[in-house]
Design a protein around this motif. Structure first.
Motif, PDB file in Angstrom:
ATOM      1  N   TYR A 236       0.785  -1.222   0.000  1.00  0.00           N
ATOM      2  CA  TYR A 236       0.000   0.000   0.000  1.00  0.00           C
ATOM      3  C   TYR A 236       0.825   1.286   0.000  1.00  0.00           C
ATOM      4  O   TYR A 236       0.255   2.372   0.057  1.00  0.00           O
TER       5      TYR A 236
ATOM      6  N   ASN B 285       4.622   3.422  -1.551  1.00  0.00           N
ATOM      7  CA  ASN B 285       5.587   3.450  -2.650  1.00  0.00           C
ATOM      8  C   ASN B 285       6.984   3.865  -2.222  1.00  0.00           C
ATOM      9  O   ASN B 285       7.901   3.834  -3.024  1.00  0.00           O
TER      10      ASN B 285
ATOM     11  N   TYR C 133       4.547  -7.223  -7.602  1.00  0.00           N
ATOM     12  CA  TYR C 133       3.988  -6.206  -6.715  1.00  0.00           C
ATOM     13  C   TYR C 133       3.425  -5.033  -7.513  1.00  0.00           C
ATOM     14  O   TYR C 133       2.389  -4.472  -7.154  1.00  0.00           O
TER      15      TYR C 133
ATOM     16  N   LYS D  56      -0.441  -3.827  -7.307  1.00  0.00           N
ATOM     17  CA  LYS D  56      -0.817  -2.452  -6.964  1.00  0.00           C
ATOM     18  C   LYS D  56      -1.873  -1.887  -7.906  1.00  0.00           C
ATOM     19  O   LYS D  56      -2.569  -0.946  -7.563  1.00  0.00           O
TER      20      LYS D  56
ATOM     21  N   LYS E 176      -6.331  -6.595  -3.739  1.00  0.00           N
ATOM     22  CA  LYS E 176      -4.966  -6.583  -3.195  1.00  0.00           C
ATOM     23  C   LYS E 176      -4.897  -7.411  -1.918  1.00  0.00           C
ATOM     24  O   LYS E 176      -3.988  -8.208  -1.724  1.00  0.00           O
TER      25      LYS E 176
END
Length: 164
Positions: free
Chosen positions: A27, A29, A110, A114, A121
């Protein structure tokens, strides 16, 4: 009594903190956001811990609280999220950071995950954690059949994202 509760909580959190780190990775970056989300998950777990009855395993309960916290904060991302200062809680937790440079394929997976919606997710995350459909359905609050159907649809979506 309070001291025993705190020690029990810290022991459980230290044992299962990789769950929170993996959710943070899905969740967020960057490392700063990861750290902020981990802190908020820890605080929410501590606030909810006195109500933990032990009906489910600690790890299953932790998944639910951590995912709900991440999804709530993710949805409020456009507004400034108010977090609590973890120092106020005086936890002595040794943070183990997840190494995100292990494999390029993991990064691609991943990135594809996302692109999914919040519930998908969470479903993929629990599936990748080798949770059975009974645990997945309990964590997400859906039926086992619904979890299976959703997972099959998500697998198809991920294949399309990874192999356009």
């Amino acid at each position: 009594m309070e001291e025993a509760l705190e020690k029990e909580f810290i022991d459980n959190l230290n044992t299962h903190q990789n769950i929170a780190h993996k959710i943070c990775r899905l969740y967020t970056n960057d490392k700063s956001s990861h750290k902020d989300l981990f802190q908020e998950i820890t605080i929410q777990l501590w606030k909810a811990y006195p109500k933990f009855r032990g009906d489910a395993k600690f790890s299953t309960w932790m998944y639910r609280v951590a995912l709900n916290t991440a999804i709530t904060l993710y949805r409020k991302q456009k507004r400034r999220v108010k977090t609590s200062d973890i120092e106020a809680f005086n936890f002595k937790i040794k943070a183990e950071y997840y190494d995100d440079t292990i494999e390029e394929n993991l990064k691609l997976m991943y990135a594809a995950i996302k692109e999914l919606n919040d519930i998908d997710k969470a479903l993929v995350f629990l599936y990748l954690e080798d949770r059975n459909y009974k645990e997945i359905s309990a964590t997400l609050g859906i039926s086992e059949v619904n979890a299976r159907v959703k997972m099959n649809r998500v697998k198809t979506k991920l294949k399309k994202i990874l192999n356009p």
